[in-house]
Enzyme design. Structure first.
Site, PDB file in Angstrom:
ATOM      1  N   ASP A 131       0.830  -1.207   0.000  1.00 41.72           N
ATOM      2  CA  ASP A 131       0.000   0.000   0.000  1.00 41.72           C
ATOM      3  C   ASP A 131       0.864   1.257   0.000  1.00 41.72           C
ATOM      4  OD1 ASP A 131      -2.753  -0.940   0.108  1.00 41.72           O
ATOM      5  OD2 ASP A 131      -2.186  -1.843   2.027  1.00 41.72           O
TER       6      ASP A 131
ATOM      7  N   MET B  14       0.839   5.236  -0.074  1.00 42.40           N
ATOM      8  CA  MET B  14      -0.051   6.374   0.204  1.00 42.40           C
ATOM      9  C   MET B  14       0.773   7.654   0.241  1.00 42.40           C
ATOM     10  SD  MET B  14      -2.369   4.720   3.204  1.00 42.40           S
ATOM     11  CE  MET B  14      -2.960   3.029   3.121  1.00 42.40           C
TER      12      MET B  14
ATOM     13  N   HIS C 264      -0.357  -1.147  -4.773  1.00 36.82           N
ATOM     14  CA  HIS C 264      -1.613  -0.387  -4.765  1.00 36.82           C
ATOM     15  C   HIS C 264      -1.279   1.079  -4.524  1.00 36.82           C
ATOM     16  CE1 HIS C 264      -5.697   0.268  -2.456  1.00 36.82           C
ATOM     17  NE2 HIS C 264      -5.621   0.962  -3.578  1.00 36.82           N
TER      18      HIS C 264
ATOM     19  N   MET D 234      -2.168   4.611  -3.870  1.00 37.82           N
ATOM     20  CA  MET D 234      -3.188   5.565  -3.418  1.00 37.82           C
ATOM     21  C   MET D 234      -2.530   6.934  -3.436  1.00 37.82           C
ATOM     22  SD  MET D 234      -4.687   3.135  -0.441  1.00 37.82           S
ATOM     23  CE  MET D 234      -3.237   2.087  -0.553  1.00 37.82           C
TER      24      MET D 234
ATOM     25  N   MET E 264     -12.560  -1.352  -3.753  1.00 35.41           N
ATOM     26  CA  MET E 264     -12.260  -1.027  -2.352  1.00 35.41           C
ATOM     27  C   MET E 264     -13.509  -1.250  -1.504  1.00 35.41           C
ATOM     28  SD  MET E 264      -9.106  -0.189  -1.982  1.00 35.41           S
ATOM     29  CE  MET E 264      -9.214   0.233  -0.237  1.00 35.41           C
TER      30      MET E 264
ATOM     31  N   GLY F  66      -6.918   4.370   2.977  1.00 36.42           N
ATOM     32  CA  GLY F  66      -6.086   5.198   3.844  1.00 36.42           C
ATOM     33  C   GLY F  66      -5.561   4.470   5.066  1.00 36.42           C
TER      34      GLY F  66
ATOM     35  N   GLY G  38      -5.590   0.648   7.542  1.00 36.04           N
ATOM     36  CA  GLY G  38      -5.968  -0.735   7.787  1.00 36.04           C
ATOM     37  C   GLY G  38      -6.947  -0.791   8.947  1.00 36.04           C
ATOM     38  N   GLY G  39      -7.523  -1.960   9.153  1.00 38.21           N
ATOM     39  CA  GLY G  39      -8.354  -2.182  10.334  1.00 38.21           C
ATOM     40  C   GLY G  39      -9.744  -1.567  10.291  1.00 38.21           C
TER      41      GLY G  39
ATOM     42  N   ASP H 253     -10.471  -5.258  -1.256  1.00 41.80           N
ATOM     43  CA  ASP H 253      -9.471  -4.775  -0.304  1.00 41.80           C
ATOM     44  C   ASP H 253     -10.146  -3.900   0.745  1.00 41.80           C
ATOM     45  OD1 ASP H 253      -7.221  -3.785   0.977  1.00 41.80           O
ATOM     46  OD2 ASP H 253      -6.530  -2.588  -0.721  1.00 41.80           O
TER      47      ASP H 253
ATOM     48  N   GLY I  66     -11.054  -4.592   5.208  1.00 42.65           N
ATOM     49  CA  GLY I  66     -11.922  -5.284   6.160  1.00 42.65           C
ATOM     50  C   GLY I  66     -12.184  -6.738   5.812  1.00 42.65           C
TER      51      GLY I  66
END
Ligand code: DX5
Ligand code: ZN
Length: 213
Positions: free
Chosen positions: A34, A36, A63, A65, A134, A139, A141-142, A168, A170
């Protein structure tokens, strides 16, 4: 069609990144990286100079972002990306950017935020190796899985039976089951795998969702 498992390395201990990846490597299909930029999303992670130091035989699914992805595609390809995913919302010239990814020798994917409709990518769909739907606002995780995005997964699977459809955000064995039933075949999971007492068992549970395809 095979289920492919892509652990997100967002929450990994970067101090022992390669060691940690080596433990998971025999069990996974990709590592999901990821990237970002603190601009397209409110979080800042790593870039090509760090990805270059990832030492694994597992293909890297990068990925992005980030805004203006076209400026950095070559850097990520040279850093070792196998596939590069750009966001439909972040690219100003989507088909040019997809072509750029392919010209750089990588598989090309486009991602849709939860609120972005499929119309946004309908023209470029035939060019793509993968679509990333998505299931959280990107932005962090979790976060909690958003089941409403599964309508997009269903539409894509109906119209593109052979396309890799990635989900991607959850994802665990329960939300993963919903995603697979809707038609997703590439499961990204961060917290569910990395925060699990037994990450390998978590990966196996996701792989077992094949029965719901
Ligand atoms: C979120 C990232 C995801 C994230 C997934 O913006 O794109 O890849 O790391 O993490 P979990 O599985 O914890 O939602
Ligand atoms: Zn991701």
């Amino acid at each position: 069609m095979k289920i492919k498992i892509a652990p997100s390395i967002l929450g990994i201990d970067y101090g022992r990144l390669n060691e940690h990846l080596a433990e998971l490597a025999p069990y996974v299909d990709y590592f999901h990286v990821d990237v970002m930029d603190g601009n397209f999303v409110d979080n800042l992670t790593l870039g090509a100079p760090v990805i270059k130091w990832i030492n694994t035989d597992v293909p890297l699914d990068v990925h992005l972002m980030i805004n203006n992805p076209h400026k950095y595609i070559k850097d990520f390809a040279e850093a070792g990306a196998y596939s590069i995913t750009i966001h439909a919302e972040a690219s100003k010239h989507l088909s040019d950017d997809i072509q750029k990814i392919k010209d750089a020798g990588c598989k090309a994917a486009v991602s849709l935020n939860p609120d972005t409709p499929i119309d946004k990518i309908s023209k470029v769909l035939p060019m793509l190796d993968m679509v990333l739907v998505m299931s959280v606002h990107p932005g962090f995780g979790g976060q909690t899985f958003m089941p409403e995005v599964l309508e997009k997964v269903k539409w894509l699977r109906e119209h593109y039976p052979n396309l890799d459809i990635q989900i991607d955000g959850g994802i665990n064995d329960e939300t993963g089951q919903l995603a697979v039933k809707a038609g997703a075949n590439v499961l990204v999971a961060g917290s569910y795998i990395l925060k699990n007492q037994d990450p390998i068992k978590a990966i196996e549970k996701l792989r077992a969702l094949k029965e719901y395809m």
